[in-house]
Each structure stands twice: as structure tokens, then as C-alpha cells.
Design a protein around this motif. Structure first.
Motif, PDB file in Angstrom:
ATOM      1  N   ARG A 197     -41.721 -38.412  -5.063  1.00  0.00           N
ATOM      2  CA  ARG A 197     -43.664 -38.626  -5.785  1.00  0.00           C
ATOM      3  C   ARG A 197     -43.921 -39.235  -5.731  1.00  0.00           C
ATOM      4  O   ARG A 197     -45.053 -39.659  -5.347  1.00  0.00           O
ATOM      5  CB  ARG A 197     -43.300 -37.415  -6.475  1.00  0.00           C
ATOM      6  CG  ARG A 197     -44.604 -36.956  -7.617  1.00  0.00           C
ATOM      7  CD  ARG A 197     -44.344 -36.059  -7.925  1.00  0.00           C
ATOM      8  NE  ARG A 197     -43.799 -36.375  -9.717  1.00  0.00           N
ATOM      9  CZ  ARG A 197     -43.266 -36.259  -9.836  1.00  0.00           C
ATOM     10  NH1 ARG A 197     -42.298 -34.532  -9.335  1.00  0.00           N
ATOM     11  NH2 ARG A 197     -42.232 -36.299 -10.332  1.00  0.00           N
ATOM     12  N   HIS A 198     -42.918 -40.994  -6.304  1.00  0.00           N
ATOM     13  CA  HIS A 198     -43.541 -41.498  -6.444  1.00  0.00           C
ATOM     14  C   HIS A 198     -42.679 -42.676  -4.876  1.00  0.00           C
ATOM     15  O   HIS A 198     -43.224 -44.320  -5.147  1.00  0.00           O
ATOM     16  CB  HIS A 198     -43.244 -42.960  -7.454  1.00  0.00           C
ATOM     17  CG  HIS A 198     -43.175 -41.900  -8.767  1.00  0.00           C
ATOM     18  ND1 HIS A 198     -45.161 -41.807  -9.632  1.00  0.00           N
ATOM     19  CD2 HIS A 198     -42.631 -41.030  -9.399  1.00  0.00           C
ATOM     20  CE1 HIS A 198     -45.109 -41.457 -10.418  1.00  0.00           C
ATOM     21  NE2 HIS A 198     -43.641 -40.600 -10.364  1.00  0.00           N
ATOM     22  N   ASP A 230     -40.485 -41.293 -15.228  1.00  0.00           N
ATOM     23  CA  ASP A 230     -41.627 -40.328 -14.871  1.00  0.00           C
ATOM     24  C   ASP A 230     -43.004 -40.579 -15.189  1.00  0.00           C
ATOM     25  O   ASP A 230     -44.246 -41.013 -14.227  1.00  0.00           O
ATOM     26  CB  ASP A 230     -41.764 -39.254 -14.491  1.00  0.00           C
ATOM     27  CG  ASP A 230     -42.312 -38.705 -12.954  1.00  0.00           C
ATOM     28  OD1 ASP A 230     -43.092 -39.035 -12.147  1.00  0.00           O
ATOM     29  OD2 ASP A 230     -42.789 -37.067 -13.463  1.00  0.00           O
ATOM     30  N   LYS A 242     -48.654 -34.398 -11.585  1.00  0.00           N
ATOM     31  CA  LYS A 242     -47.295 -34.744 -10.571  1.00  0.00           C
ATOM     32  C   LYS A 242     -47.583 -34.960  -8.331  1.00  0.00           C
ATOM     33  O   LYS A 242     -46.376 -35.617  -8.472  1.00  0.00           O
ATOM     34  CB  LYS A 242     -47.047 -33.262 -11.041  1.00  0.00           C
ATOM     35  CG  LYS A 242     -45.829 -33.860 -12.598  1.00  0.00           C
ATOM     36  CD  LYS A 242     -44.684 -32.732 -12.650  1.00  0.00           C
ATOM     37  CE  LYS A 242     -45.158 -31.140 -12.187  1.00  0.00           C
ATOM     38  NZ  LYS A 242     -43.756 -30.846 -12.841  1.00  0.00           N
ATOM     39  N   VAL A 243     -49.179 -34.578  -8.748  1.00  0.00           N
ATOM     40  CA  VAL A 243     -49.300 -34.631  -7.146  1.00  0.00           C
ATOM     41  C   VAL A 243     -49.676 -36.012  -6.931  1.00  0.00           C
ATOM     42  O   VAL A 243     -50.420 -36.195  -7.022  1.00  0.00           O
ATOM     43  CB  VAL A 243     -50.251 -33.552  -6.433  1.00  0.00           C
ATOM     44  CG1 VAL A 243     -50.570 -33.432  -5.166  1.00  0.00           C
ATOM     45  CG2 VAL A 243     -49.600 -31.984  -7.469  1.00  0.00           C
TER      46      VAL A 243
END
Length: 423
Positions: free
Chosen positions: A127-128, A335, A409-410
């Protein structure tokens, strides 16, 4: 006139080589740290595993399972305390050599660490836009370094089997609405009572079908054990289950539960049951409420992590090797901090990073020492904090662990490219 596109800067071979060298040095440094951390823990010499093996040998010889007793210098005496279904799983260990039994515990535990860490960390890395291979390697080494893993491996405990069952259920089967959702939680609860808290989590999140499946699975496994060993099953569920003295002294520092905290204050006397029950109701109600809110926001990981922390707090006995749930808590905090690093909720993210860093330090380095064979009560505020570090940390996390909303989270892939160009 269209804006001129900016090409990402080229990465030279020297820069790429330097980055690779730094990653290799980081991995080697962490790997070199493990022997130093495991050296004190090796004194356990697979103590719990040996108890399992001796208890199974005793049982296979025709003796009542829960009559087995082993002298212990700290606790006085130790017994076989798992439910009868766990005894069915462990029964073959009566016939194994010690080396084979150790391998049968350690190798699946290591595999469980790798698999579950991948489940937790890989989505965050992707995601990152972080390097997946390097990130997973570092994460696995850190998980191997923390106390719960060290104690699980060097004592010969079955904790990682339970964690695999629970995470597979609550991270994948339940959110995806699979027909068998709940089976993992049910099997874990039949093997050891602690995972029963996750059935309450399923009810709190209104996963009615999964809660029923988990309950039926646990019941079927328990009835299977009762069919094989009716006398031992009856004895466990009617008597041994309620005898907390069978698992050791509640005031011992390694017991990081609310009841352990109260026991260390009142030792040598036992704490009052009413204050403890009131604390249990308060903590369980608040923790499961937060867990349900996190799950409703689409954050299954935070929901199950909060539930695991609640289970550790309200259980009368919670040894440090039970406290796996700090590991997903660190993942959630990191996160949240990485999300804040993109310019949103910066202050909250920095706080999450600070808490997560402190957890890694305490959880990775601190080892609860043997405080002697006699009853020891808490003398002063510093002693109180040191001897109840994991209890206090669990309570803090119930309040501050962030629930990450699905929308947060997207991360758009073009945003990642822009950030790389600016960086």
C-alpha cells in the motif's frame, strides 16, 4: 498548453548498489541480534514441551490425565492444563524422542511466524510502495526477536498454531463471507480456552453465522474428545477448568493479566473477586466495543488485535508467550504513521509511530525475570510499572490503537509516483 511531464529521476547503479548494501547490513545486524536475545530464554530448555511429553506418556500408560503433576521450583507444582481435545492432538508425543518432538514444535512455529507476518505486513508494504522482500525479511526477524516468540519457541508452546487458525479465519474467511468462516476460531478455542474471546468478537461484530460455526466447531471437537476420554473430559469441564492454582501462582511476574496485577498488589493474599470481575466487565465491554467499531469501519486487523488484547487482560492467567497480539498492534501503528507521513493526520501518525517504536523496544528487549520462588508483592510505583509493563501497555493500546477506515487504506498508484519524484 499542456503541462510538461516530469520523468522520474534515473537511479544510478551506485545508488542501487548502496541501497542493496544498506539492506543487507540491516538484515545481518538483526540476524546477529537474535542469538543475544535468545540466550537468556534458552534456560527454558523446552520445559513446557517436556511436560506435555511426560503427561502424554503418563496418560498412555492408563493413568488419569489430570492426575499428572510435576514439581517446579517457582510454581511449586505444574500439571497438564489443556482441554482434552488438545490432549488428543498431543497424544503422539508420548512416543517421540525429544529431538523429534522439538523439531515438530519449532519448525511449524517458524513457518507460522513467516506466514502470519506475511499476512500482516505485506498489505502495508504494498500500500505504501515499500520493498516487499526486504520489508518482510526485517519484519520476520523482528517478530522472532520479541518476547512472546522467544518464549513460545524455547518453552515449546503451541501458540503459533492458534494464531494461524485465528488470523486465517478473521483476516480472510470471515471478511470474505466463506461458508467455513468460524472453523479456525472454533478449533483454536477447543485446543485452548483463550481463543474463546474471538467468538464474542464475532457476536459483537454481528457475524452471526461465523459465531455459530465457531461455537459448533468447538462443541464438536470437545464432544469428540469426550467420546475418546469421557472420564478425563468430565473431570476437566466440571473441576479442573476452575482450578486456577493448577497453572501456577497468579502473583508471579510472568502473569501479565489484570488478575496478575491485582495479585501482585495484594500478595500473599489473593485479590478480591468482585473488584477483579468489575475490572473484567469494564475492560471487556470497552475493548470489544472498540473492536466492533474498527471492524465496522473495515479494519479487521485492528478489530481482532483489540480482541486479543482484551483476552490477555481478562484471563486469570496470561503468560508472556500468550501476548502475540502486540505484533499486529505494531503493524497497525506503523501503518497509521506511514499514512500520516503523506500529510494527513500528522500529529496522530507521529504519536502512533512513537508508541510503536516504544513497543518494539520494550517487547523486543524486556524479559521478565525470575522474581524468586517466594511470594513477592509490589512495593513502589517503579516496581508496579516494571512488573506490570505488558498489562499497562495492553490497557494503553485499548485506548489509542487507531481504527483505519477503508478509504484511508487505498493509495492511488499515481500518488506513489508523485511522492517518489518529490522525494
Amino acid at each position: 498548453m499542456p503541462a510538461e511531464s516530469v520523468a522520474p529521476p534515473a537511479v544510478s547503479q551506485d545508488d542501487a548498489g548502496g541501497r542493496t548494501a544498506r539492506r543487507v547490513v540491516t538484515v545481518l545486524a538483526l540476524a546477529a541480534l537474535l542469538p543475544a536475545l535468545y540466550l537468556p530464554a534458552l534456560r527454558h530448555d523446552y520445559y513446557d514441551l517436556k511436560i506435555y511429553m511426560r503427561a502424554m506418556d503418563w496418560w498412555s500408560a492408563g493413568h488419569p490425565l489430570y492426575d499428572y503433576v510435576q514439581p517446579d521450583r517457582v510454581q511449586g507444582a505444574l500439571y497438564f492444563t489443556y482441554p482434552p481435545f488438545a490432549a488428543l492432538l498431543l497424544a503422539p508425543f508420548a512416543h517421540l524422542r525429544l529431538g523429534v518432538a522439538i523439531a515438530a514444535f519449532v519448525l511449524p512455529t517458524l513457518a507460522g511466524v513467516v506466514v502470519t507476518t506475511r499476512w500482516l505486513v505485506r498489505p502495508v508494504l504494498r500500500r505504501h510502495g515499500l520493498p516487499v522482500g526486504f520489508g518482510l525479511t526485517v519484519a520476520v526477524l523482528l517478530v522472532l526477536a520479541v518476547e512472546s516468540t522467544r518464549e513460545t519457541i524455547t518453552l515449546g508452546q503451541i501458540n503459533m498454531l492458534l494464531v494461524v487458525l485465528i488470523l486465517a479465519d478473521l483476516l480472510f474467511a470471515v471478511p470474505q463471507g466463506r461458508r467455513w468462516a468460524g472453523v479456525g476460531v472454533g478449533l483454536a478455542a477447543a485446543l485452548k480456552l483463550f481463543p474463546g474471546i474471538f467468538v464474542l468478537y464475532l457476536l459483537a461484530t454481528r457475524r452471526w453465522r461465523a459465531a455459530v460455526v465457531a461455537t459448533v466447531t468447538a462443541a464438536v471437537a470437545t464432544l469428540l474428545a469426550a467420546a475418546v476420554a469421557p472420564g478425563d473430559s468430565w473431570r476437566f469441564w466440571t473441576h479442573e477448568l476452575w482450578a486456577t492454582d493448577r497453572v501456577g501462582r497468579t502473583d508471579y511476574t510472568g502473569n501479565q493479566s489484570l488478575f496478575g496485577l491485582l495479585s501482585r498488589i495484594t500478595a500473599p493474599a489473593e485479590p478480591g473477586r468482585l473488584p477483579w470481575l468489575l475490572l473484567v466487565l469494564l475492560v471487556a465491554g470497552f475493548g470489544l466495543w472498540r473492536a466492533a467499531r474498527a471492524a465496522q469501519a473495515g479494519d479487521a486487523l485492528t478489530g481482532l488485535t483489540l480482541t486479543g488484547l482484551v483476552g490477555g487482560l481478562i484471563s486469570p492467567i496470561t503468560w508472556t508467550h500468550h501476548l502475540y497480539w502486540f505484533i499486529p498492534a505494531v503493524v497497525v501503528l506503523v501503518d497509521a504513521a506511514l499514512d500520516a507521513g503523506r500529510g494527513t493526520r500528522r500529529r496522530r501518525g507521529l504519536f502512533a509511530l512513537a508508541v510503536g517504536t516504544g513497543m518494539v523496544i520494550v517487547y523486543g528487549v524486556v524479559t521478565f525475570q525470575d522474581w524468586g520462588t517466594g511470594t513477592v508483592h509490589t512495593d513502589d510505583p517503579v516496581d508496579f510499572v516494571v512488573r506490570n509493563a505488558y498489562v499497562l501497555l495492553s490497557l494503553l493500546l485499548l485506548v489509542v490503537l487507531p481504527a483505519r477506515r477503508r478509504a484511508e487504506k487505498v493509495v492511488n498508484r499515481t500518488d506513489l509516483v508523485k511522492d517518489d519524484v518529490r522525494g
